[in-house]
Design an enzyme around this catalytic site. Structure first.
Site, PDB file in Angstrom:
ATOM      1  N   SER A 153      -9.995  -0.329   6.788  1.00 58.98           N
ATOM      2  CA  SER A 153      -9.426  -0.332   5.535  1.00 58.98           C
ATOM      3  C   SER A 153      -8.742  -1.541   5.000  1.00 58.98           C
ATOM      4  O   SER A 153      -8.368  -1.578   3.732  1.00 58.98           O
ATOM      5  CB  SER A 153      -8.476   0.933   5.219  1.00 58.98           C
ATOM      6  OG  SER A 153      -9.245   1.900   5.310  1.00 58.98           O
ATOM      7  N   LYS A 165       0.948  -1.200  -0.178  1.00 54.63           N
ATOM      8  CA  LYS A 165      -0.050   0.075   0.027  1.00 54.63           C
ATOM      9  C   LYS A 165       0.723   1.266  -0.088  1.00 54.63           C
ATOM     10  O   LYS A 165       1.955   1.265   0.787  1.00 54.63           O
ATOM     11  CB  LYS A 165      -0.791  -0.085   1.324  1.00 54.63           C
ATOM     12  CG  LYS A 165      -1.912   1.088   1.138  1.00 54.63           C
ATOM     13  CD  LYS A 165      -2.903   0.775   2.529  1.00 54.63           C
ATOM     14  CE  LYS A 165      -4.139   1.905   2.633  1.00 54.63           C
ATOM     15  NZ  LYS A 165      -4.848   1.876   3.517  1.00 54.63           N
ATOM     16  N   SER A 178      -9.952   1.883   2.784  1.00 56.18           N
ATOM     17  CA  SER A 178      -8.851   2.690   1.845  1.00 56.18           C
ATOM     18  C   SER A 178      -7.944   1.872   1.078  1.00 56.18           C
ATOM     19  O   SER A 178      -7.211   2.369   0.183  1.00 56.18           O
ATOM     20  CB  SER A 178      -8.094   3.467   2.620  1.00 56.18           C
ATOM     21  OG  SER A 178      -7.280   3.114   3.762  1.00 56.18           O
TER      22      SER A 178
HETATM   23  N1  GLN Z   1     -13.541   3.955   6.080  1.00 48.97           N
HETATM   24  C1  GLN Z   1     -12.756   4.541   7.314  1.00 48.97           C
HETATM   25  C2  GLN Z   1     -12.552   5.868   7.109  1.00 48.97           C
HETATM   26  O1  GLN Z   1     -12.650   6.517   6.144  1.00 48.97           O
HETATM   27  C3  GLN Z   1     -11.538   3.638   7.404  1.00 48.97           C
HETATM   28  C4  GLN Z   1     -10.186   4.003   6.881  1.00 48.97           C
HETATM   29  C5  GLN Z   1      -9.251   3.376   7.346  1.00 48.97           C
HETATM   30  O2  GLN Z   1      -9.442   2.173   7.902  1.00 48.97           O
HETATM   31  N2  GLN Z   1      -8.013   3.442   6.940  1.00 48.97           N
HETATM   32  O3  GLN Z   1     -11.860   6.698   7.853  1.00 48.97           O
END
Ligand code: GLN
Length: 484
Positions: free
Chosen positions: A177, A78, A153
């Site tokens: 994410s 990532k 994400s």
């Molecule tokens: N969807 C969640 C957010 O927008 C989780 C993001 C994540 O785990 N990095 O914060």
């Protein structure tokens, strides 16, 4: 061996048995990436030359019979995990040209095993989002239907595994994410216990919640990857001073007699019927394997999304204050110091990141701190308490990973509140620092993957891998067009 469907174990066997060399394997993946990535856009950066050099070095070790589990294994990383000499953009304009001068600890550990870096995977900008559409570039598509989001994400990491253009990847999980994109793309994602994996070199979003973990084709592959990256690190004071066990140790052990809790609030009206049906069907499979289902309740779930967005926003506002255009990142213009910082941040951050910074600073400002931030911290304690109560009567907890399957691009990610609410099934796990694994458990009528999450006790990843694997062994995956 067919690299489209190969597990890490298959690849290890093929490399060690001389069926394929590490450079040949890397070349095959690069070839597939060139064909498929322009459509899926899972990678921001493809490191072809590096992959070939890594593979040559790995092959020497394989020839000398000195291979480790990941020697010569190609992986995607990532793009918020720092890689020495290779762009690490966080899918942001702010860091579009940022080349870290050091490796994250997880990368050092992978290098110690002579892995092969295929490239950096796309993500929501600074890991804020659940669709990979907040990325400033490489807005990844879902390999099961490219008109849909891959989740986020870590949408790039999940999509490249799902499309078979990486056998496994690292992602990061602050509020879901790793698990939610794994669920949307029909692959397996493991969010380790907070502290299990060093965060050193992971560009911070919300430091009390962030955790790096694997996305792969199976629970077993996730365990192999976790074995490689877990462990205490002197560079990360929050990494757990715990010896690393073998996370594959319980594979194959029966789940007979195990107690699986089903918290009813996760199966409420906001969860799709098809999702509920698939997860409950999986619960029945566990019953057939001898496990016992236990009804339970988590009454604070309705406040969890609010608590998560306050805590993560507050920490994000603080963490992202370092991006001022001076030390690194996009350099703005202006006659004064203030003007330059303002221009850097105005142009460097996208709308979602700005929204989080505003929300976080608001929640931390005097007058609102008690009303919002302190309340969120109190909720955190309540959520931890409710989890502890459930673990008094059960070994693991089973929930949907997300209330829906992957939605169409443009359908949800433009409405922030709607998108935040969709994190309902995953955020409590981060708030309580627990490990959880998302495993494919079905497909809806349109053929989109559905994922279930198994949540465990702190540092009990080995049990999650065992429970996930017991189901996975009998589950047949419907491949997407890139892997058929
Ligand atoms: N969807 C969640 C957010 O927008 C989780 C993001 C994540 O785990 N990095 O914060």
């Amino acid at each position: 061996m067919d690299i489209k469907t190969a597990t890490l174990k298959d690849l290890r066997g093929a490399l060690d048995g001389g069926e394929i060399s590490a450079p040949e394997l890397a070349q095959e993946y690069i070839k597939r990436i060139k064909e498929i990535n322009p459509e899926v856009e899972g990678y921001i950066t493809v490191t072809e030359d590096k992959a070939m050099a890594d593979a040559e070095a790995a092959q020497k070790l394989i020839d000398e019979k000195k291979a480790s589990p990941l020697t010569g294994i190609p992986l995607a990383i990532k793009d918020n995990i720092c890689t020495d000499g290779i762009k690490t953009t966080c899918a942001s304009k702010m860091l579009e040209d940022f080349v870290p001068p050091y490796d994250a600890t997880v990368i050092e550990k992978l290098k110690a095993q002579s892995y092969v870096l295929l490239g950096k995977a796309s993500m929501d900008e600074f890991a804020m989002g659940g669709s990979t559409q907040t990325a400033a570039f490489a807005k990844t598509k879902n390999p099961y239907d490219i008109t849909r989001v891959p989740g986020g994400s870590s949408g790039g990491s999940a999509a490249v595994v799902s499309a078979g253009i990486a056998p496994a990847a690292l992602g990061s999980d602050t509020g879901g994410s790793i698990r939610q994109p794994a669920s949307f793309c029909g692959v397996t994602g493991l969010k380790p216990t907070y502290g299990r994996v060093s965060r050193y070199g992971l560009i911070a979003f919300a430091s009390s919640l962030d955790q790096i973990g694997p996305i792969a084709n199976s629970a077993e592959d996730c365990a192999v990857l976790l074995n490689a990256v877990a462990g205490a690190d002197e560079h990360d004071a929050t990494s757990a001073r715990k010896s690393v066990e073998d996370f594959t140790a319980k594979l194959g052990q029966s789940v007979k007699g195990m107690k699986i809790a089903i918290p009813k609030e996760f199966f409420g009206d906001s969860t799709d019927e098809e999702v509920k049906g698939a997860v409950m069907q999986a619960a029945k499979e566990y019953e057939k394997l001898g496990a016992q289902l236990v009804d339970c309740s988590m009454s604070s779930l309705k406040y969890a999304v609010a608590a998560y967005y306050l805590i993560s926003g507050a920490e994000a506002a603080s963490n992202l204050s370092r991006f001022d255009g001076i030390k690194y990142g996009l350099r703005g213009e202006g006659k004064s110091f203030d003007e330059m910082i303002k221009d850097s941040r105005s142009r460097g951050f996208g709308a979602e990141v700005k929204r989080r910074i505003l929300l976080g600073n608001y929640a931390l400002s005097s007058g609102y701190y008690d009303a919002y931030y302190r309340k969120a911290l109190a909720l955190k304690q309540q959520i931890i308490k409710e989890y502890n109560e459930i673990y008094e009567q059960a070994d693991v907890i089973l929930t949907p990973t997300a209330p829906t399957v992957a939605y169409k691009i443009g359908e949800q990610e433009t409405d922030p509140v709607k998108m935040y609410l969709a994190d309902i099934c995953t955020v409590t796990v981060n708030i309580a620092s627990l490990p959880a694994i998302s495993v494919p458990c079905g497909y809806n009528a349109e053929g989109m993957p559905i994922g279930m999450s198994i949540v465990g006790r702190k540092f009990d990843e080995a049990t999650l891998v065992q429970v996930a694997d017991a189901y996975q062994k009998n589950f047949s995956v419907t491949p997407n067009k890139y892997r058929a």
